[in-house]
Design an enzyme around this catalytic site. Structure first.
Site, PDB file in Angstrom:
ATOM      1  N   GLU A  94     -38.325   9.059  -1.206  1.00 12.22           N
ATOM      2  CA  GLU A  94     -38.710   8.352   0.012  1.00 12.22           C
ATOM      3  C   GLU A  94     -38.073   8.971   1.236  1.00 12.22           C
ATOM      4  O   GLU A  94     -36.941   9.452   1.172  1.00 12.22           O
ATOM      5  CB  GLU A  94     -38.205   6.906  -0.056  1.00 12.22           C
ATOM      6  CG  GLU A  94     -38.854   6.096  -1.127  1.00 12.22           C
ATOM      7  CD  GLU A  94     -38.546   4.618  -0.976  1.00 12.22           C
ATOM      8  OE1 GLU A  94     -38.842   3.883  -1.923  1.00 12.22           O
ATOM      9  OE2 GLU A  94     -38.014   4.201   0.070  1.00 12.22           O
ATOM     10  N   CYS A 107     -34.648   8.965   8.163  1.00 11.16           N
ATOM     11  CA  CYS A 107     -33.793   8.587   7.037  1.00 11.16           C
ATOM     12  C   CYS A 107     -34.264   9.390   5.825  1.00 11.16           C
ATOM     13  O   CYS A 107     -35.413   9.284   5.412  1.00 11.16           O
ATOM     14  CB  CYS A 107     -33.908   7.081   6.789  1.00 11.16           C
ATOM     15  SG  CYS A 107     -32.998   6.527   5.328  1.00 11.16           S
ATOM     16  N   CYS A 114     -30.750   7.853  -8.449  1.00 11.31           N
ATOM     17  CA  CYS A 114     -29.322   7.775  -8.162  1.00 11.31           C
ATOM     18  C   CYS A 114     -28.597   7.273  -9.401  1.00 11.31           C
ATOM     19  O   CYS A 114     -29.111   6.436 -10.141  1.00 11.31           O
ATOM     20  CB  CYS A 114     -29.067   6.816  -6.999  1.00 11.31           C
ATOM     21  SG  CYS A 114     -27.333   6.785  -6.475  1.00 11.31           S
ATOM     22  N   CYS A 118     -25.357   0.798  -8.079  1.00  7.11           N
ATOM     23  CA  CYS A 118     -25.015  -0.359  -7.238  1.00  7.11           C
ATOM     24  C   CYS A 118     -25.980  -1.500  -7.581  1.00  7.11           C
ATOM     25  O   CYS A 118     -27.190  -1.297  -7.686  1.00  7.11           O
ATOM     26  CB  CYS A 118     -25.121   0.004  -5.758  1.00  7.11           C
ATOM     27  SG  CYS A 118     -23.951   1.288  -5.262  1.00  7.11           S
ATOM     28  N   CYS A 121     -29.135  -2.402  -5.273  1.00  4.78           N
ATOM     29  CA  CYS A 121     -29.945  -1.302  -4.759  1.00  4.78           C
ATOM     30  C   CYS A 121     -31.176  -1.042  -5.631  1.00  4.78           C
ATOM     31  O   CYS A 121     -31.077  -0.945  -6.854  1.00  4.78           O
ATOM     32  CB  CYS A 121     -29.092  -0.042  -4.675  1.00  4.78           C
ATOM     33  SG  CYS A 121     -29.999   1.409  -4.122  1.00  4.78           S
ATOM     34  N   CYS A 334     -35.474   0.023   1.661  1.00  2.00           N
ATOM     35  CA  CYS A 334     -34.484   0.428   0.665  1.00  2.00           C
ATOM     36  C   CYS A 334     -35.030   0.619  -0.736  1.00  2.00           C
ATOM     37  O   CYS A 334     -34.718  -0.128  -1.660  1.00  2.00           O
ATOM     38  CB  CYS A 334     -33.343  -0.578   0.616  1.00  2.00           C
ATOM     39  SG  CYS A 334     -32.436  -0.660   2.148  1.00  2.00           S
TER      40      CYS A 334
HETATM   41  N1  SAH Z   1     -25.629   6.617  -1.742  1.00  6.07           N
HETATM   42  C1  SAH Z   1     -25.302   6.505  -0.356  1.00  6.07           C
HETATM   43  C2  SAH Z   1     -26.486   6.600   0.592  1.00  6.07           C
HETATM   44  C3  SAH Z   1     -27.767   5.913   0.226  1.00  6.07           C
HETATM   45  S1  SAH Z   1     -27.798   4.149   0.376  1.00  6.07           S
HETATM   46  C4  SAH Z   1     -24.504   5.240  -0.121  1.00  6.07           C
HETATM   47  O1  SAH Z   1     -24.327   4.476  -1.049  1.00  6.07           O
HETATM   48  O2  SAH Z   1     -24.017   5.046   0.993  1.00  6.07           O
HETATM   49  C5  SAH Z   1     -27.657   3.806   2.094  1.00  6.07           C
HETATM   50  C6  SAH Z   1     -27.095   2.429   2.402  1.00  6.07           C
HETATM   51  O3  SAH Z   1     -28.036   1.394   2.068  1.00  6.07           O
HETATM   52  C7  SAH Z   1     -25.831   2.119   1.637  1.00  6.07           C
HETATM   53  O4  SAH Z   1     -24.879   1.518   2.480  1.00  6.07           O
HETATM   54  C8  SAH Z   1     -26.322   1.142   0.586  1.00  6.07           C
HETATM   55  O5  SAH Z   1     -25.289   0.359   0.063  1.00  6.07           O
HETATM   56  C9  SAH Z   1     -27.345   0.357   1.384  1.00  6.07           C
HETATM   57  N2  SAH Z   1     -28.281  -0.438   0.581  1.00  6.07           N
HETATM   58  C10 SAH Z   1     -28.711  -0.228  -0.671  1.00  6.07           C
HETATM   59  N3  SAH Z   1     -29.546  -1.217  -1.066  1.00  6.07           N
HETATM   60  C11 SAH Z   1     -29.648  -2.072  -0.021  1.00  6.07           C
HETATM   61  C12 SAH Z   1     -30.367  -3.280   0.200  1.00  6.07           C
HETATM   62  N4  SAH Z   1     -31.159  -3.797  -0.725  1.00  6.07           N
HETATM   63  N5  SAH Z   1     -30.220  -3.876   1.411  1.00  6.07           N
HETATM   64  C13 SAH Z   1     -29.461  -3.337   2.382  1.00  6.07           C
HETATM   65  N6  SAH Z   1     -28.771  -2.198   2.230  1.00  6.07           N
HETATM   66  C14 SAH Z   1     -28.860  -1.563   1.044  1.00  6.07           C
END
Ligand code: SAH
Length: 353
Positions: A94, A107, A114, A118, A121, A334
């Site tokens: 994406e 972005c 990944c 998390c 995510c 996201c």
């Molecule tokens: N792997 C890196 C960059 C990609 S994610 C990182 O973890 O920073 C970019 C940002 O989006 C991160 O801060 C992540 O925690 C956040 N993110 C992931 N899923 C999300 C969601 N459902 N709502 C809001 N932010 C989210």
């Protein structure tokens, strides 16, 4: 199989060399290619009118500007465009164009999938496939540029993947953006889940980019619950790394703080966060959870809770911003775009611009 050479990802110096060694042409032909590929975002050699027709025909047989194509896109009322880029091997990532009044941001993804897991995510749910190379990272930007009336001015590596687990290719992509696309390092943000040794490695490059760290909790117990990576590097180690990063680069880090209702968004969490960040040169960016269905059933906090959280931080003297959210109407925040469209037919009409 198409075995023509992809040119996107090569620097001007590399294109000059390629023109000389592979095409047996003067090196300046490589510089002309670079101008078309990066400054003018051209994809077709026929557009490159200052190259002789015979050379354009040879190029067509030997090379492609990009082997990747946008396979799906969605435009939001607010101007946000979310795209799926299909790569040469069929994988998809994406990327998002975010036009604001005073700037245009892109972005970008750094990996297919990944491995960080998390819990909140959408990308994590599909697991990890592979790293992107520098060309595939920069190519997302070029595809987005073609969809934008204004020049892209800012880049955030906040798409799919963990940039610091692909550090070499990411740094090479940053250098291409800086040198070939004239995007200032100061307008580039690299976001990490918190791979501590790689934060030190990145600091050694001493690029004046912004490092964003996804902190999302003030203590190990809360953080480990939502981010498995915390079992390897805890909150204290991470905040120390941020301080050291500042010492080396003189660039203060941004701590991202994702707010999940009743998980990490109480005033108690805010107070502990403020305490832990005292004396650390940083900025906190609050991100209310962009709802995606998760096994834990995470919810987005009400606006009032977000406001209160912010108030506590500011009262403690911690500089705080809140992410301006975009593209809600296209329900593709996201990682949701790939989830919704993987494997479906390509609506090519969407690509006509
Ligand atoms: N792997 C890196 C960059 C990609 S994610 C990182 O973890 O920073 C970019 C940002 O989006 C991160 O801060 C992540 O925690 C956040 N993110 C992931 N899923 C999300 C969601 N459902 N709502 C809001 N932010 C989210």
């Amino acid at each position: 199989m198409d075995n023509r050479t992809p040119l996107v990802g090569l620097s001007t110096a590399q294109l000059r060399e390629w023109a000389r060694d592979t095409l047996s042409e003067p090196a300046y032909r490589g510089a002309q290619l670079s101008e078309w590929i990066y400054r003018k975002a051209a994809t077709d050699f026929e557009q490159m009118t200052n190259l002789p027709a015979t050379l354009r025909a040879r190029l067509h047989n030997l090379a492609v500007v990009t082997p990747n194509a946008i396979s799906h896109m969605q435009r939001s009322k607010d101007g946000t465009v979310k795209c799926l880029l299909r790569l040469a091997d069929g994988n998809e990532v994406e990327c998002v164009l975010l036009p604001y009044e005073e700037r245009v941001s892109a972005c970008l993804s750094t990996q297919v999938g990944c491995a960080m897991g998390c819990r909140f995510c959408a990308t994590a749910q599909g697991g990890y496939t592979r790293n992107l190379d520098a060309g595939e990272i920069v190519d997302q930007l070029l595809h987005l540029q073609r969809l934008s009336e204004r020049r892209i001015s800012h880049v955030v590596l906040m798409g799919m993947g963990e940039p610091l687990l692909n550090l070499e290719q990411v740094v090479q992509a940053l250098r291409l953006m800086h040198a070939e696309l004239e995007i200032s390092y100061r307008r580039i943000t690299v976001s990490t889940v918190g791979i501590v040794p790689k934060i030190y490695a990145l600091a050694q490059y001493n690029l004046p980019i912004t490092l964003a760290i996804s902190l999302h909790a003030p203590d190990d117990e809360t953080r480990a619950r939502i981010m498995p990576v915390n079992r390897k590097w805890g909150v204290e180690t991470l905040i120390q790394a941020a301080r050291d990063y500042f010492e080396t680069t003189k660039r203060r880090v941004t701590f991202e703080y994702l707010l999940l209702r009743e998980v990490n968004d109480t005033t108690g969490h805010a107070e502990r966060l403020a305490q832990r960040l005292q004396g650390t040169p940083c900025l906190v960016n609050l991100i209310p959870f962009n709802y995606v269905p998760t096994p834990d059933g995470f919810q987005r906090p009400e606006t009032e809770r977000v406001r209160r959280f912010r108030q506590v931080l500011e009262a403690a003297g911690i500089e705080t911003t809140q992410r301006v959210e975009r593209g809600h109407d296209i329900a593709a925040a996201c990682g949701q775009l790939r989830g919704n469209h993987r494997g479906k037919p390509i609506p090519l009409a969407a690509q006509s611009r």
